[in-house]
Design an enzyme around this catalytic site. Structure first.
Site, PDB file in Angstrom:
ATOM      1  N   GLY A 130      33.108  21.555 100.437  1.00 53.64           N
ATOM      2  CA  GLY A 130      33.783  21.215  99.169  1.00 53.64           C
ATOM      3  C   GLY A 130      35.055  20.431  99.437  1.00 53.64           C
ATOM      4  O   GLY A 130      35.370  19.481  98.729  1.00 53.64           O
TER       5      GLY A 130
ATOM      6  N   TRP B  39      34.124  16.961 100.362  1.00 54.84           N
ATOM      7  CA  TRP B  39      33.686  16.199  99.183  1.00 54.84           C
ATOM      8  C   TRP B  39      34.889  15.455  98.580  1.00 54.84           C
ATOM      9  O   TRP B  39      34.752  14.329  98.093  1.00 54.84           O
ATOM     10  CB  TRP B  39      33.084  17.157  98.134  1.00 54.84           C
ATOM     11  CG  TRP B  39      32.712  16.474  96.848  1.00 54.84           C
ATOM     12  CD1 TRP B  39      31.508  15.892  96.545  1.00 54.84           C
ATOM     13  CD2 TRP B  39      33.533  16.298  95.684  1.00 54.84           C
ATOM     14  NE1 TRP B  39      31.538  15.359  95.278  1.00 54.84           N
ATOM     15  CE2 TRP B  39      32.765  15.595  94.720  1.00 54.84           C
ATOM     16  CE3 TRP B  39      34.839  16.656  95.357  1.00 54.84           C
ATOM     17  CZ2 TRP B  39      33.261  15.256  93.461  1.00 54.84           C
ATOM     18  CZ3 TRP B  39      35.334  16.314  94.099  1.00 54.84           C
ATOM     19  CH2 TRP B  39      34.547  15.631  93.177  1.00 54.84           C
ATOM     20  N   HIS B  40      36.049  16.094  98.647  1.00 51.57           N
ATOM     21  CA  HIS B  40      37.226  15.495  98.014  1.00 51.57           C
ATOM     22  C   HIS B  40      37.695  14.232  98.731  1.00 51.57           C
ATOM     23  O   HIS B  40      38.268  13.342  98.116  1.00 51.57           O
ATOM     24  CB  HIS B  40      38.384  16.501  97.970  1.00 51.57           C
ATOM     25  CG  HIS B  40      38.208  17.533  96.915  1.00 51.57           C
ATOM     26  ND1 HIS B  40      37.442  18.651  97.104  1.00 51.57           N
ATOM     27  CD2 HIS B  40      38.664  17.597  95.645  1.00 51.57           C
ATOM     28  CE1 HIS B  40      37.450  19.372  95.997  1.00 51.57           C
ATOM     29  NE2 HIS B  40      38.191  18.757  95.092  1.00 51.57           N
ATOM     30  N   GLY B  41      37.481  14.156 100.017  1.00 57.55           N
ATOM     31  CA  GLY B  41      37.933  12.974 100.720  1.00 57.55           C
ATOM     32  C   GLY B  41      37.565  13.029 102.177  1.00 57.55           C
ATOM     33  O   GLY B  41      37.367  14.111 102.748  1.00 57.55           O
TER      34      GLY B  41
END
Lengths: 347, 470
Positions: free
Chosen positions: B320, B323-325
């Site tokens: 997760g 996923w953000h960066g």
């Protein structure tokens, strides 16, 4: 009828309360700076005194004006071993966009105090956005000289030598008969209008936001702001104006040069060298002048654009790195100068 | 096209009347599809090709999975969808991250690899629509959803402009059925939609963007700032990212409502959470529920013993984070949240608090949770290990600032407004302004907020949605 009036009253109350909350928030969170202009009978348009401001443009700045209406601490003009060096110029000298501790003047001050023990140096920031050489001269006569500066540094670029259009309500050099005077003769209507606007702006930070929006439209056409990229698709970008290499100084510029005190140093603050005719005149009159264009060139060559602000991805005033470099550069020049002229400066 | 730009308001002013005038469901959906592609292509028209590819692939794979009963074939088709979607996402978002990490690892062990770094532009919103299309294929594979045989409806589900670039990550079971009917907003939806847009814009622009200016300046030149200023920037970033993201989500929901579509709520006052588990039920709800349904549960969830449950939790949060960066800092951010969640799970053994916050005694818990979350934002915003080290060294090598009073004042202002808005929202709902009985009061409040926001947008460059930069 009463129902309609009730609706209008409720609408107005809700609007006013909401705007008040917004005003409170915007003011306390320092989102928009307070109005930074005030009219004075002795100097024309100046900075408000004793004002602490957080300022955003290409950078973020925090500064405080003193009782004497310029950025910095109060000034000592009495003590024996106190040496004041005044910096006069435009927004590059004023430097709203950085924290005061990063200001090149503070770097100079620190270096001079380190070098000359037993003396206290104060670097005074008399920069004002929009100043040219005429404003510099008048401001020196009206305000700067009151602080008995031992040296006065004029920061000038080629653009500051075109005096056809002066910034409104700023003091300016005026030729009277054969002499040169600092003038604050303005149209009274213009003064009254300015005072009225400033009075209104000082009452509300939201109104300042409106004023800033107006400033934005002065810099960029409204359709470009509203339509963004779509506007750029249809309207080609204007080419920058190339300065005239055959420039000849206006008579008033020559006059100013001849009336400068011998403690004035002219500094070219731009990346382009001075116009040849102006440089020749400065040399002919024996005025000390320093050129920072070589410093800027060397920074460019090192991949450090002095005008580029990486955070906001914009070009603007000198960035923090440039302040550091120019601070160090001018410190060295000043140390040399003071050592050479120690009898005059280090009394 | 940013929600906080004039061009978006003009875009809406053109799209909405045409949309309302169109008589048939098909015309409306085709028009919305064209508008959505224009909206997306306004950034860069080449991005539309990726969107189209993702759409076509999942549309056909969805139909194929549904048509066959052969479990092996169904699985291969699912893998094909996963491979293509994650392949595109992986290449555009993570290629440079992995090759750079590989290069640095080899160099650290004394080897040498030439740089494979490519100059890749990250397509806006790719993480959002990739997850949305994947959920469609997953749901069909799990037989929880019937695929649509209408390519227009499906393409609109993938590209629906209000939520295309920043979510909420909608599930097909919720959004697609709405697209099957003729879209026609009710009077309440119009009112709520306009209210959400104004409140979202205010939050995004006046709180998020303005806090962001300070954060960007400080994080952009960390070496120039003193300890307290850096701490203030970290705390302000917590406010910025929340206002930015929740504001954007509100505008998305509001815009969708104007088109007669209901999108899920993405944020429910997360900073009022009393523990980290509750925080994740309130923060970026569409992502956390996606991760739970399609990653955590796929890994086995809590059905395979206690140790495996904790491992699954950590894997979910680490991915997760990624996923953000594409940076190790995001992995650390995810990892910290994973540790928080695991510790909370261990300490509580299943006990959770669901009731809305009304009690004063909850305040210490809220503050502790907020402090824990705020600490993780440091890693999130720093984006590189060097910056993170610089922040820690600045904090531990304490330097006082002559501007402490200003930063404290700024922080208090943002905190008071943000938390007050959250408390009101928590008590009266997201469209709390509409709880006033008088239309005049509602209009007065909304109009004032809208005008203030517009003036600010006019005087300063709009800041993009924060996730665009990653």
């Amino acid at each position: 009828m009463i129902k309609t009036l009730k609706h209008i009253a409720l609408f107005l109350i809700a609007t006013i309360l909401t705007l008040l909350i917004c005003e409170l928030f915007v003011n306390n969170a320092k989102i928009v700076e307070a109005s930074l202009g005030k009219y004075y009978d002795d100097i024309g348009k100046g900075l408000p005194n004793n004002l602490e401001t957080v300022f955003f443009n290409e950078g973020m700045g925090i500064f405080r004006t003193n009782h004497s209406r310029f950025i910095g601490d109060e000034v000592d003009t009495t003590s024996k071993h106190h040496i004041n060096i005044a910096l006069v110029g435009d927004s590059f000298v004023e430097s709203f966009q950085i924290f005061q501790r990063d200001y090149f003047g503070n770097i100079i001050e620190k270096r001079l105090n380190e070098r000359f023990e037993g003396y206290t140096f104060d670097i005074l920031n008399f920069g004002r956005a929009g100043f040219n050489i005429s404003h510099n001269y008048a401001y020196q006569r009206l305000l700067v000289d009151k602080f008995k500066p031992d040296l006065v540094l004029y920061f000038v670029s080629n653009g500051d030598l075109h005096l056809e259009k002066l910034s409104p309500l700023y003091p300016y050099a005026k030729e009277v008969n054969d002499s040169l005077v600092a003038s604050i003769e303005f149209d009274q209507e213009e003064i009254d209008r300015y005072k009225y606007v400033q009075d209104v702006l000082s009452k509300s930070i939201l109104l300042n936001m409106l004023k800033n929006a107006k400033h934005t439209t002065d810099k960029r056409p409204v359709p470009s702001i509203i339509f963004g990229k779509v506007y750029d698709w249809f309207v080609p970008e204007k080419k920058p104006v190339i300065p005239d290499p055959n420039y000849k100084p206006l008579p008033i510029v020559n006059k100013i040069l001849t009336h400068l005190d011998n403690n004035v140093i002219i500094i070219n603050r731009d990346y382009a060298p001075f116009y040849k005719a102006f440089q020749d005149e400065v040399n002919r009159l024996g005025i000390t002048n320093w050129d920072t264009s070589n410093l800027m060139d060397s920074l460019y060559n090192l991949g450090k654009d002095p005008y580029y602000w990486k955070v906001t991805k914009t070009n603007g005033h000198w960035n923090q790195e440039m302040h550091k470099d120019i601070g160090e550069y001018l410190s060295k020049k000043l140390i040399q100068k003071i050592e050479q002229d120690s009898t005059i400066i280090l009394r | 096209m940013l929600f906080n730009s004039f061009i978006f308001l003009i875009f809406l002013a053109v799209v909405l009347p045409i949309f309302y005038l169109l008589p048939k469901k098909t015309y409306k959906n085709i028009f919305l599809l064209v508008a959505s592609y224009f909206f997306y292509g306004y950034w860069d028209w080449r991005f539309c090709l990726l969107l189209l590819l993702s759409t076509v692939v999942d549309y056909y794979i969805g139909l194929k999975i549904h048509k066959t009963d052969d479990e092996k074939k169904r699985k291969y088709l699912l893998y094909a969808s996963l491979g293509i979607n994650l392949g595109i996402l992986g290449f555009f978002k993570y290629f440079n991250f992995f090759v750079d990490s590989f290069q640095s690892m080899v160099n650290n062990f004394g080897g040498h690899v030439d740089s494979l770094h490519l100059n890749i532009i990250l397509p806006v919103g790719i993480s959002f629509y990739t997850f949305q299309t994947l959920s469609y294929t997953f749901d069909i594979y799990r037989k929880k959803l019937e695929p649509t045989d209408n390519l227009i409806d499906f393409a609109l589900f993938v590209s629906f402009f209000p939520q295309l670039v920043a979510g909420p990550i909608e599930r097909a079971k919720d959004l697609l059925p709405q697209l099957y009917k003729k879209l026609s907003p009710t009077k309440d939806q119009l009112k709520e939609g306009a209210t959400l847009i104004v409140l979202g814009l205010f939050r995004k622009v006046m709180i998020g963007d303005t806090a962001g200016r300070i954060v960007d300046h400080i994080f952009g030149n960390l070496h120039l700032y003193k300890s307290i200023e850096i701490i203030a920037a970290v705390l302000l970033f917590g406010i910025q990212i929340y206002a930015d993201f929740s504001g954007y989500s509100k505008i998305a929901r509001g815009t969708a409502k104007l088109l007669g579509i209901e999108l899920m709520i993405n944020f429910e006052q997360p900073y009022l959470s009393r523990n980290i588990t509750e925080f994740w039920r309130r923060w970026h709800i569409s992502l956390s529920s996606w991760l739970k349904d399609y990653l955590y549960i796929t890994l086995g969830g809590n059905r395979k013993g206690e140790a495996r449950t904790y491992a699954n939790l950590m894997i979910t949060m680490l991915l997760g984070g990624l996923w953000h960066g594409a940076s190790w800092n995001f992995v650390i951010w995810g990892g910290l949240h994973g540790i928080y969640l695991a510790v909370h799970k261990f300490l509580n053994k299943g006990k959770t608090e669901y009731d809305p916050i009304t009690r004063l005694k909850d305040i210490p818990k809220v503050i502790i949770t907020y402090a824990l979350v705020a600490f993780t934002w440091l890693f999130f915003r720093a984006t590189s290990w060097e910056s993170t080290k610089l922040i820690f060294s600045s904090i531990f090598d304490w330097q006082t600032s002559e501007y402490t009073h200003i930063f404290v004042q700024i922080l208090i202002s943002y905190f008071v407004l943000n938390f007050t808005m959250d408390i009101i929202e928590n008590r009266f709902g997201h469209t709390f302004v509409l709880r006033f009985k008088s239309n005049s009061v509602q209009l007065g409040i909304l109009l004032s907020l809208f005008v203030v926001t517009l003036i600010y947008i006019f005087q300063s460059k709009p800041l993009p949605f924060i996730y665009f930069q990653f």
